[in-house]
Design a protein around this motif. Structure first.
Motif, mmCIF file in Angstrom:
data_model
loop_
_atom_site.group_PDB
_atom_site.id
_atom_site.type_symbol
_atom_site.label_atom_id
_atom_site.label_comp_id
_atom_site.label_asym_id
_atom_site.label_seq_id
_atom_site.Cartn_x
_atom_site.Cartn_y
_atom_site.Cartn_z
ATOM 1 N N ILE A 196 1.743 -4.149 12.915
ATOM 2 C CA ILE A 196 2.996 -3.411 12.671
ATOM 3 C C ILE A 196 4.234 -4.177 13.128
ATOM 4 N N THR A 220 9.819 -6.190 10.455
ATOM 5 C CA THR A 220 10.933 -5.350 10.046
ATOM 6 C C THR A 220 10.476 -4.439 8.906
ATOM 7 N N TRP A 221 10.866 -3.169 9.016
ATOM 8 C CA TRP A 221 10.443 -2.134 8.072
ATOM 9 C C TRP A 221 11.660 -1.351 7.597
ATOM 10 N N THR A 222 11.648 -0.956 6.337
ATOM 11 C CA THR A 222 12.714 -0.129 5.799
ATOM 12 C C THR A 222 12.152 1.244 5.425
ATOM 13 N N GLU A 254 11.399 4.527 3.446
ATOM 14 C CA GLU A 254 11.174 4.662 2.001
ATOM 15 C C GLU A 254 12.416 5.140 1.253
ATOM 16 N N LYS A 274 16.592 0.666 8.647
ATOM 17 C CA LYS A 274 15.624 -0.407 8.898
ATOM 18 C C LYS A 274 15.363 -0.450 10.393
ATOM 19 N N ASP A 276 1.510 -3.229 3.988
ATOM 20 C CA ASP A 276 2.945 -3.183 3.721
ATOM 21 C C ASP A 276 3.550 -1.786 3.762
ATOM 22 N N MET A 286 3.831 1.593 6.343
ATOM 23 C CA MET A 286 3.606 2.172 7.661
ATOM 24 C C MET A 286 3.973 3.660 7.614
ATOM 25 N N PHE A 340 7.467 3.879 5.765
ATOM 26 C CA PHE A 340 8.300 2.679 5.855
ATOM 27 C C PHE A 340 7.614 1.546 5.108
ATOM 28 N N ASN A 341 8.400 0.738 4.428
ATOM 29 C CA ASN A 341 7.872 -0.420 3.708
ATOM 30 C C ASN A 341 8.245 -1.692 4.442
ATOM 31 N N ARG A 342 7.300 -2.624 4.494
ATOM 32 C CA ARG A 342 7.540 -3.899 5.189
ATOM 33 C C ARG A 342 8.603 -4.699 4.451
#
Length: 149
Positions: free
Chosen positions: A30, A33-35, A37, A42, A126, A128, A145-147
């Motif tokens: 994990i 950086t994740w954004t 959905e 971020k 990709d 979370m 969240f998307n990577r």
């Protein structure tokens, strides 16, 4: 006959490999950086002293009208914390990895100023899934969240 024994041995070794590799996972999957959905924010997840944390690196509501000055944490229930800037604010805290889940952590909601119990799972490498809740996990909300690559 020899082919069957050979294929059986290969399958057995593959099973052993999967079991062994699953037991040695560190949870670092994990980190990154994740954004969200919805595209609203971020976060950057990192590991520190064996636990996982996440900082807010961008949010549509993070900056003042000038687009440069970080807004403060004015919604925090704790008056003493309302002077903190939202940029780089730690919103995921103290997660421990066990098998396929990050748990025992907390998530801070900048909109409400409230902190919730939280678990994290990976749907795939990709995606979370972050679930915040009060009391029991059944009474909560999951956000995807998307990577960021």
């Amino acid at each position: 006959m020899k082919t069957r024994i050979f294929l059986g041995a290969l399958l057995f070794l593959g099973l052993l490999w999967n079991i062994a590799s699953g037991q040695t996972r560190t949870g670092d999957e994990i980190v990154g950086t994740w954004t969200m959905e919805t595209g609203e924010s971020k976060i950057r997840v990192y590991k520190q002293n064996g636990a996982f944390f996440g900082k807010m690196v961008w949010s549509k509501d993070m900056y003042e009208a000038d687009g440069k000055t970080s807004r403060k944490d004015i919604n925090n229930a704790n008056v003493n914390l309302r002077d903190r800037f939202l940029k780089d604010l730690t919103i995921l805290e103290h997660f421990r990895f066990d098998k396929d889940e990050w748990s025992d952590g907390r998530i801070y909601d900048i909109k409400s100023g409230k902190t919730y119990s939280c678990t994290i799972k990976l749907k795939n490498p990709d995606v979370m899934l972050v679930r915040g809740y009060i009391g029991i996990s059944l009474l909560g909300k999951t956000v995807s969240f998307n990577r960021v690559k």
